[in-house]
Design a protein around this motif. Structure first.
Motif, PDB file in Angstrom:
ATOM      1  N   ALA A 176       1.464   6.852  -8.395  1.00 40.89           N
ATOM      2  CA  ALA A 176       1.455   5.403  -8.204  1.00 40.89           C
ATOM      3  C   ALA A 176       2.812   4.803  -8.565  1.00 40.89           C
ATOM      4  CB  ALA A 176       0.359   4.783  -9.062  1.00 40.89           C
ATOM      5  N   ALA A 177       3.196   3.749  -7.848  1.00 38.50           N
ATOM      6  CA  ALA A 177       4.439   3.034  -8.153  1.00 38.50           C
ATOM      7  C   ALA A 177       4.365   2.381  -9.533  1.00 38.50           C
ATOM      8  CB  ALA A 177       4.705   1.985  -7.080  1.00 38.50           C
ATOM      9  N   GLN A 178       3.163   2.028  -9.966  1.00 38.20           N
ATOM     10  CA  GLN A 178       3.003   1.348 -11.253  1.00 38.20           C
ATOM     11  C   GLN A 178       3.551   2.156 -12.405  1.00 38.20           C
ATOM     12  OE1 GLN A 178       0.970   2.262 -13.915  1.00 38.20           O
ATOM     13  NE2 GLN A 178       0.631   0.354 -15.043  1.00 38.20           N
ATOM     14  N   GLY A 179       3.521   3.491 -12.308  1.00 36.18           N
ATOM     15  CA  GLY A 179       3.980   4.337 -13.398  1.00 36.18           C
ATOM     16  C   GLY A 179       5.437   4.158 -13.739  1.00 36.18           C
ATOM     17  N   THR A 180       6.238   3.675 -12.778  1.00 34.34           N
ATOM     18  CA  THR A 180       7.671   3.479 -13.028  1.00 34.34           C
ATOM     19  C   THR A 180       8.000   2.058 -13.479  1.00 34.34           C
ATOM     20  OG1 THR A 180       8.158   2.832 -10.740  1.00 34.34           O
ATOM     21  CG2 THR A 180       8.193   5.186 -11.256  1.00 34.34           C
ATOM     22  N   THR A 220       0.876  -1.184   0.000  1.00 30.01           N
ATOM     23  CA  THR A 220       0.000   0.000   0.000  1.00 30.01           C
ATOM     24  C   THR A 220       0.907   1.225   0.000  1.00 30.01           C
ATOM     25  OG1 THR A 220      -0.156  -0.256   2.422  1.00 30.01           O
ATOM     26  CG2 THR A 220      -1.991  -1.086   1.104  1.00 30.01           C
ATOM     27  N   PRO A 221       1.519   1.571  -1.137  1.00 30.78           N
ATOM     28  CA  PRO A 221       2.581   2.592  -1.165  1.00 30.78           C
ATOM     29  C   PRO A 221       2.125   3.990  -0.781  1.00 30.78           C
ATOM     30  CG  PRO A 221       2.615   1.240  -3.158  1.00 30.78           C
ATOM     31  CD  PRO A 221       1.337   0.953  -2.454  1.00 30.78           C
ATOM     32  N   ALA A 222       0.936   4.404  -1.214  1.00 32.35           N
ATOM     33  CA  ALA A 222       0.503   5.779  -0.960  1.00 32.35           C
ATOM     34  C   ALA A 222       0.203   6.026   0.509  1.00 32.35           C
ATOM     35  CB  ALA A 222      -0.714   6.114  -1.816  1.00 32.35           C
ATOM     36  N   HIS A 223      -0.308   4.985   1.195  1.00 34.27           N
ATOM     37  CA  HIS A 223      -0.723   5.160   2.592  1.00 34.27           C
ATOM     38  C   HIS A 223      -0.829   3.778   3.211  1.00 34.27           C
ATOM     39  CE1 HIS A 223      -3.861   6.661   5.696  1.00 34.27           C
ATOM     40  NE2 HIS A 223      -2.683   7.182   6.015  1.00 34.27           N
ATOM     41  N   ARG A 261      12.520   2.469  -1.213  1.00 39.07           N
ATOM     42  CA  ARG A 261      11.837   1.188  -1.016  1.00 39.07           C
ATOM     43  C   ARG A 261      10.912   0.870  -2.199  1.00 39.07           C
ATOM     44  NH1 ARG A 261      10.670   0.742   5.529  1.00 39.07           N
ATOM     45  NH2 ARG A 261      12.836   1.162   6.148  1.00 39.07           N
ATOM     46  N   ARG A 262      10.359   1.882  -2.817  1.00 36.92           N
ATOM     47  CA  ARG A 262       9.625   1.648  -4.073  1.00 36.92           C
ATOM     48  C   ARG A 262      10.561   1.045  -5.107  1.00 36.92           C
ATOM     49  NH1 ARG A 262       5.173   5.821  -5.959  1.00 36.92           N
ATOM     50  NH2 ARG A 262       4.037   6.137  -4.023  1.00 36.92           N
ATOM     51  N   HIS A 263      11.738   1.652  -5.223  1.00 34.06           N
ATOM     52  CA  HIS A 263      12.718   1.168  -6.192  1.00 34.06           C
ATOM     53  C   HIS A 263      13.137  -0.262  -5.852  1.00 34.06           C
ATOM     54  CE1 HIS A 263      16.053   1.148  -9.021  1.00 34.06           C
ATOM     55  NE2 HIS A 263      16.839   0.730  -8.038  1.00 34.06           N
TER      56      HIS A 263
END
Length: 479
Positions: free
Chosen positions: A303-307, A255-258, A270-272
Motif C-alpha cells: 500500500a502507498a500508505q506505508g510510505t 486506486t494505486p494497486a489496481h 507517481r506514488r511518490h
C-alpha cells in the motif's frame, strides 16, 4: 383478550375503517396492504381465529374476507396450510428523470441476465460458509455480553487489533488499532471522509478519470467540487497535481494497486509524486485498496500508505474478498483525522454491527481469512487466464488491459468497430450483462470505447458460457 392476542402467532397491522361494515373494511385494508407492497407476495397471514382475536371481530367475518380476496386473486389458500399473499405483479416504481445517479440494477432476481460479467462483486458461491460458521460459533461462545451493545464508534477492539496485524503483514500498511475505524463498507468511509475534509475547509477533490461515477456522487453530496485527474497505462497522472488546475484540490482519491476501471498499477514515481504533493500542500491522499489482495503474476504491491502514513488515508474492505453484503470496511487514518472521522462515524450510525466484526476478527486471527484469500487468488487467476485466452483466439481485434491483478479487466474496442453501442445490443440479445466504459468518463468525449468485464461475478459453473457469450458479442464486423 390481551393474553390471547399476545400469543396469537403472526402479527398483522391493518388500518381498519369499519364505516361501511367490518367485512368490507377488512377487505379494503387487506387489498391496500397488498397493492402497496406492505404485504409482500408469499407473506403468510394470521389464521382466521388469530386475526379475529387481534381485530376484535367475528371469525366468520375474517373467513368471508379471506374467501373474497382469494376469489379476486389477492390471496391463495389450501386445506391445512396458511393463507398467503398471491404472486401478483405491481407496477414498478418510477425513477425521477432528474436523478443524478440511478440506483444500480439488481444482480439477482427474475430479471437477472443469463450471463453476468458486470464488475463489482466476487463469486458469492465461494463465500467461506464453513469457516464463517466455525468462527461464529466461537464468537457466540466466548464473546462477553457487551459485544451486543453499542460501543466505541471506531469498531470492536478485537477487529481493529486483528486488522492492524493483517494489514501490516499483508498490505504493508502502517496501522495501529487506535487509528483504525471500522465502517459500513468503502462507500461510507469515502462519504464520511469527504464531509470531514469539507468541514476542515477542503473545497475540491481530485479523482481519477476514468473512475467510478458512484464515488464521484458521494463526494459531490458533501458539497465538494471534483477535478478530473487523467489516468493512463501507468495509473493516475499524479504529477499534474502541482499544476494550476488542481491548486484548489485538498484531496486526491487513488486506486494505486489496481486502477478502477483501467486496471493499471500506479507507477512508483507517481506514488511518490502524490505523497510529495500531500506533504507540500497539507493535502490528503485517499487510497482505495478495494482488491489489493488479488495479484496474479507477482507478489501484491504494498500500500502507498506505508510510505506516508500521515498523508494517506488507507481504505480497505471485505466486499471483494468475502461479499459486499457484509458491509465491512476500514479506514486507517492520519492522527489528525482520527477524532473528526470518529465523530462523523458516530453521528452517521453510531456503530457498525458487532457480530460480523467479531467473526471477521476470529477468521483473521485463525488465518482462515488468509486461506480463503489464497484460494480466491488461484480461482480468479484461472478465470483471468481463460478470459485472456478466449479473447485472443476469438476476438483478436480487441485489447485487454489490467489483468495483472484484481477481479475485472478492461477490454478496449478498435476504432474500426464494433463500438460500445453495437456490442451492448449484441450482448442484450445474448442475455449477457456487461458494463460500458462510457459511464466512467468525466471528461467530455471522444474517449476510448470499451467494456469493463467482471470475471469474478458468475458462479464457477456458469463462467465459461459467459465468456463465450462475450466473445460472440465482441465479434468483428462482417465486411
Amino acid at each position: 383478550m390481551p393474553k390471547e392476542w399476545a400469543g396469537s402467532g403472526v402479527d398483522l397491522h391493518l388500518d381498519l375503517d369499519v364505516s361501511a361494515g367490518r367485512r368490507a373494511g377488512l377487505e379494503r385494508a387487506l387489498r391496500s396492504a397488498i397493492r402497496s407492497g406492505r404485504l409482500a407476495p408469499g407473506a403468510a397471514l394470521p389464521s382466521t381465529r388469530a386475526l379475529a382475536v387481534q381485530l376484535g371481530v367475528a371469525r366468520g367475518t375474517v373467513s368471508a374476507a379471506y374467501d373474497q380476496l382469494a376469489a379476486e386473486g389477492y390471496l391463495t389458500s389450501r386445506p391445512g396450510a396458511r393463507t398467503r399473499v398471491a404472486q401478483i405483479r405491481r407496477p414498478a416504481a418510477g425513477r425521477p428523470g432528474s436523478a443524478a445517479l440511478a440506483v444500480p440494477p439488481a444482480l439477482d432476481g427474475p430479471d437477472a441476465p443469463r450471463h453476468d460479467l458486470r464488475p463489482g462483486r466476487p463469486d458469492l458461491t465461494a463465500f467461506p460458509a464453513a469457516a464463517w460458521l466455525r468462527s461464529t460459533r466461537r464468537v457466540l461462545t466466548t464473546a462477553p455480553p457487551d459485544a451486543h451493545a453499542l460501543a466505541d464508534p471506531r469498531g470492536r477492539p478485537e477487529l481493529r487489533a486483528a486488522l492492524a496485524g493483517y494489514l501490516g503483514r499483508a498490505r504493508g500498511v502502517d496501522a495501529a488499532p487506535e487509528r483504525i475505524v471500522v465502517t459500513s463498507g468503502y462507500t461510507q468511509a469515502l462519504g464520511l471522509l469527504a464531509r470531514v475534509l469539507a468541514d476542515a475547509g477542503t473545497t475540491a477533490f481530485a479523482m481519477e478519470d476514468p473512475g467510478h461515477p458512484y464515488h464521484r456522487a458521494l463526494v459531490r453530496r458533501a458539497g465538494l467540487e471534483i477535478v478530473p485527474l487523467p489516468a493512463d497505462d501507468l495509473g493516475a497522472r499524479t504529477q499534474l497535481l502541482t499544476g494550476d488546475a488542481y491548486a484548489h484540490a485538498g484531496a486526491v482519491v487513488l486506486t494505486p494497486a489496481h486502477q478502477y476501471p483501467a486496471g493499471a498499477t500506479l507507477h512508483p514515481s507517481r506514488r511518490h509524486a502524490a505523497t510529495a504533493w500531500a506533504r507540500a500542500t497539507g493535502g490528503t491522499v485517499v487510497e482505495d485498496d478495494y482488491d489489493g489482495e488479488f495479484r496474479y503474476d507477482r507478489r501484491p504491491v504494498g500500500a502507498a500508505q506505508g510510505t506516508a502514513p500521515e498523508q494517506v488515508v488507507y481504505v480497505g474492505t471485505a466486499s471483494k474478498t468475502l461479499g459486499p453484503g457484509l458491509r465491512l470496511g476500514w479506514a486507517v487514518l492520519p492522527e489528525r483525522l482520527v477524532e473528526p472521522f470518529t465523530e462523523a462515524k458516530y453521528l452517521a450510525d453510531a456503530h457498525t454491527q458487532s457480530l460480523a466484526q467479531l467473526v471477521l476478527a476470529d477468521m483473521i486471527e485463525s488465518h482462515a481469512y488468509d486461506r480463503h484469500v489464497r484460494a480466491g487468488r488461484l480461482r480468479y487467476r484461472r478465470r483471468r487466464d481463460l478470459l485472456v485466452e478466449r479473447l485472443r483466439e476469438r476476438a483478436p481485434h480487441v485489447r485487454v488491459h489490467g489483468v495483472a491483478a484484481g477481479l475485472h479487466a478492461l477490454v478496449t474496442l478498435p476504432e474500426t468497430g464494433p463500438d460500445e453501442a453495437e456490442v451492448l445490443r449484441r450482448a442484450r440479445a445474448l442475455g449477457l450483462a456487461v458494463q460500458p466504459l462510457a459511464e466512467f468518463w468525466q471528461r467530455p468525449g471522444p474517449n476510448p470505447q470499451g467494456l469493463i468485464v467482471g470475471y469474478s461475478t458468475p458462479p464457477e459453473s456458469a463462467y465459461p458460457a459467459a465468456v463465450d457469450a462475450l466473445c460472440e458479442a465482441l465479434a468483428p464486423r462482417r465486411p
